[in-house]
Design a protein around this motif. Structure first.
Motif, mmCIF file in Angstrom:
data_model
loop_
_atom_site.group_PDB
_atom_site.id
_atom_site.type_symbol
_atom_site.label_atom_id
_atom_site.label_comp_id
_atom_site.label_asym_id
_atom_site.label_seq_id
_atom_site.Cartn_x
_atom_site.Cartn_y
_atom_site.Cartn_z
ATOM 1 N N LYS A 82 28.101 52.564 35.977
ATOM 2 C CA LYS A 82 29.456 51.999 35.963
ATOM 3 C C LYS A 82 30.544 52.999 36.308
ATOM 4 C CE LYS A 82 28.395 48.454 32.487
ATOM 5 N NZ LYS A 82 28.702 47.963 31.133
ATOM 6 N N THR A 136 34.049 51.761 25.778
ATOM 7 C CA THR A 136 34.167 51.020 27.039
ATOM 8 C C THR A 136 33.533 49.638 26.907
ATOM 9 O OG1 THR A 136 34.084 53.104 28.253
ATOM 10 C CG2 THR A 136 33.684 51.094 29.507
ATOM 11 N N VAL A 140 35.994 46.429 27.633
ATOM 12 C CA VAL A 140 35.733 45.575 28.798
ATOM 13 C C VAL A 140 35.407 44.156 28.346
ATOM 14 C CG1 VAL A 140 34.198 45.183 30.765
ATOM 15 C CG2 VAL A 140 35.018 47.489 30.281
ATOM 16 N N SER A 144 37.718 41.000 29.251
ATOM 17 C CA SER A 144 37.082 39.896 29.976
ATOM 18 C C SER A 144 37.309 38.583 29.244
ATOM 19 C CB SER A 144 35.579 40.160 30.140
ATOM 20 O OG SER A 144 35.341 41.310 30.910
ATOM 21 N N VAL A 149 41.126 41.602 32.746
ATOM 22 C CA VAL A 149 40.507 42.726 33.446
ATOM 23 C C VAL A 149 41.281 43.086 34.707
ATOM 24 C CG1 VAL A 149 38.450 43.463 34.717
ATOM 25 C CG2 VAL A 149 38.200 42.315 32.513
ATOM 26 N N GLY A 154 45.104 46.088 32.214
ATOM 27 C CA GLY A 154 43.641 46.096 32.138
ATOM 28 C C GLY A 154 43.023 47.087 33.102
ATOM 29 N N ARG A 155 43.532 47.128 34.324
ATOM 30 C CA ARG A 155 43.000 48.053 35.321
ATOM 31 C C ARG A 155 43.302 49.503 34.951
ATOM 32 N NH1 ARG A 155 41.781 45.634 40.264
ATOM 33 N NH2 ARG A 155 42.426 47.449 41.446
ATOM 34 N N ILE A 158 40.875 50.431 32.022
ATOM 35 C CA ILE A 158 39.506 50.696 32.484
ATOM 36 C C ILE A 158 39.469 52.008 33.260
ATOM 37 C CG2 ILE A 158 37.657 49.871 33.986
ATOM 38 C CD1 ILE A 158 38.495 47.027 33.230
ATOM 39 N N LEU A 161 39.476 54.793 30.754
ATOM 40 C CA LEU A 161 38.203 54.787 30.035
ATOM 41 C C LEU A 161 37.102 55.451 30.857
ATOM 42 C CD1 LEU A 161 38.224 51.224 28.412
ATOM 43 C CD2 LEU A 161 38.365 53.413 27.226
ATOM 44 N N ILE A 162 37.151 55.270 32.173
ATOM 45 C CA ILE A 162 36.192 55.960 33.040
ATOM 46 C C ILE A 162 36.422 57.471 32.977
ATOM 47 C CG2 ILE A 162 35.489 56.303 35.444
ATOM 48 C CD1 ILE A 162 36.052 53.335 35.905
ATOM 49 N N THR A 340 44.014 49.641 23.741
ATOM 50 C CA THR A 340 42.585 49.729 24.065
ATOM 51 C C THR A 340 41.948 51.024 23.575
ATOM 52 O OG1 THR A 340 42.995 50.674 26.264
ATOM 53 C CG2 THR A 340 42.898 48.276 26.104
#
Length: 561
Positions: A82, A136, A140, A144, A149, A154-155, A158, A161-162, A340
């Motif tokens: 991911k 994560t 997510v 969702s 998302v 949301g973007r 994420i 989080l990556i 988040t």
């Protein structure tokens, strides 16, 4: 049969023991599901209940540890799959700056809090770093469920989080090097050089696999879904084993296995098939953790756990809001993204467990982080679920975080051309886009509203009046050109309007009237019960895509000779 006889029966038969473990975990998970808690909370509680302090029915320690190690290898394998660096690139500096900034500030402030609470320096460093990792998996799933998302917050969430996942990898590499360095103090540099060469060898193998073998093998393996599952598990285990043999951790080996397949077109299929297996095997990781410490340790760590939980629940979101505020984002976007990170993750427990295996920590640190995990994960689920209501309640105070006036937000409605649309269509997905296209062909003046940045840019590039924002945001709604519009069309499903446990459309319709809308309202629904509810709310036109399409199809079939 008394309890001692029951436990003796379980001790004598590993299958009976496994049955009892699964049955009790299923019961705890059912209660957790009723309370709307993610499964990881139920697993942590199950580990504590099944351990020596409560039921004490975990006896096959070696077998459970083996399943736990496989579960962690698959977890890291999926993290590698991911690692979508393109998302970080598309979100630009906000994902990197927020991700790195949150990790740095949280770890430093967490370190200071731990030192103030009387922790040793080593324990304070470990706990401070563990507080930076957010789940994560949970985030997510929550985004969702709320259909957020693709929203801006949301973007961004994420994306950072990556960045956190990458920090996890770096932290594990450092721990592996520290463990090797402590094996033989007289040969530290030799051993560190050896692990560096081993790491380069593993990376080279991964690159060669990606370049020459991954697509070819998967093209044949993917013909059978069962074979694809077995191959993915085998690859994760093989790379994890190689990581152990080369002198660093199984976790890093599993991660490299995921990276090796991340660029293939079968990535999503593998993720889908392995997600349930990962969740099942992670149960044994938490059972294994629970079997190593007593609940009495949690009572001793109650005060530090409360302090650190409050820091994670309140401090982490504030850190994100400050960073995003300085980067020019509105308080609403930064608040929703900040929530988040209001919990720690399964990686926090894995990180602490690695510290224990290296002899740096004792079980008290594990008990503390476990308790912080239970509190923050359980409460953050409700915070994220009711994020929009929380913002509405505290929005007046949160405006102070708009240090740069929200200039970074994608074209607020005030930046749009002064055109008065006849019809405002909110939600430009598949159904909404078809409505918009047909209205434009009929020469109607249409305004498009969507909270997906890519959809917004797509319509903007077609010279269509477009607004980027979320209609559940009262401030955003107040800026729309509602006074002259004849129709307000909402094609979004109920959950996409920002709340999970209540229907937000009643408040939406009230706000439309409040801001001067005198036209008619049309709403798309998916079932008749929802349609009847909206009719009672005064909706003028109910759009039922499936029913309307079926009626049109039946009419065409009937009219065709």
């Amino acid at each position: 049969m008394d309890y001692d006889a029951f436990t003796e029966m379980l001790r004598a038969n590993a299958f009976f023991e496994l049955t009892a473990l699964l049955a009790i975990t299923a019961l705890i998970s059912f209660i957790g599901h009723f309370l709307r808690q993610p499964v990881i909370v139920s697993f942590i509680i199950a580990g504590l209940v099944l351990g020596p302090s409560v039921l004490d029915i975990v006896h096959s320690s070696d077998n459970i540890a083996l399943l736990a190690q496989l579960g962690i290898a698959i977890l890291l394998f999926l993290v590698g799959l991911k690692l979508d660096l393109s998302l970080i690139k598309s979100m630009g500096k906000v994902a990197v700056a927020t991700g790195i900034g949150q990790v740095v500030f949280t770890s430093v402030i967490g370190l200071g809090i731990c030192l103030a609470l009387g922790f040793s320096l080593v324990s304070a460093i470990y706990v401070g770093v563990a507080l930076t990792f957010s789940s994560t998996i949970i985030i997510v799933k929550m985004l969702s469920d709320k259909r957020e998302v693709d929203s801006l917050h949301g973007r961004i969430a994420i994306g950072f989080l990556i960045v956190q996942d990458i920090v996890v990898v770096i932290a594990m590499v450092i721990l592996s090097a520290m463990g090797i360095g402590e094996q033989q103090d007289s040969n530290v540099w030799y051993r560190l050089g050896q692990i560096l060469l081993s790491a380069l060898a593993m990376i080279a193998i991964t690159v060669l696999f990606i370049r020459y073998w991954a697509d070819y093998i998967l093209r044949h393996v993917a013909k059978s879904s069962e074979l694809l599952l077995i191959f993915a598990v085998a690859l994760a285990a093989a790379f994890a084993t190689a990581g152990q043999l080369f002198g660093f951790s199984k976790e890093l080996g599993g991660l490299l296995a995921g990276i090796a397949l991340a660029s293939t077109p079968y990535r999503e299929a593998i993720i889908t098939r392995l997600a349930s297996l990962r969740d099942f095997l992670l149960l044994f990781f938490f059972i294994s953790l629970g079997s190593h410490f007593e609940i009495g340790l949690l009572a001793d760590q109650l005060l530090p756990a409360i302090v650190l939980s409050l820091f994670v629940l309140i401090g982490n979101p504030l850190i994100v809001m400050v960073i995003m505020g300085f980067m020019g984002y509105r308080s609403r976007t930064s608040f929703l993204a900040g929530l988040t990170v209001a919990q720690i993750s399964e990686f926090s427990l894995i990180f602490i467990a690695m510290g224990i295996s290296l002899g740096h920590l004792n079980n008290e640190a594990l008990g503390l982080v476990t308790l912080v995990g239970l509190v923050t994960i359980a409460l953050s689920v409700y915070m994220i679920s009711f994020s929009h209501q929380l913002y509405e309640r505290f929005s007046g105070w949160l405006k102070v975080f708009e240090f740069a006036g929200g200039r970074q937000e994608l074209h607020s409605p005030d930046d749009s051309p002064p055109t008065s649309p006849e019809i405002i269509v909110c939600g430009a997905g598949n159904y909404g886009s078809e409505i918009i296209e047909r209205l434009l062909r009929a020469n109607k003046r249409v305004a498009v509203v969507d909270f997906n940045p890519e959809i917004y840019r797509q319509w903007l590039s077609k010279n269509t009046l477009s607004y980027f924002g979320d209609i559940s945001d009262v401030e955003f709604l107040s800026h729309l050109p509602l006074q002259d519009a004849r129709w307000f069309v909402a094609t979004l499903p109920r959950d996409a309007l920002g709340r999970r446990f209540e229907d937000p459309r009643r408040q939406l319709f009230s706000n439309l009237v409040k801001f001067g809308f005198t036209g008619r309202i049309a709403v798309a629904v998916n079932n008749e019960k929802e349609a009847q509810t909206l009719k009672k709310l005064g909706v003028d036109l109910i759009l039922q895509p499936y029913c309307d399409a079926a009626e049109q199809a039946a009419r065409l079939l009937s009219d065709t000779p």
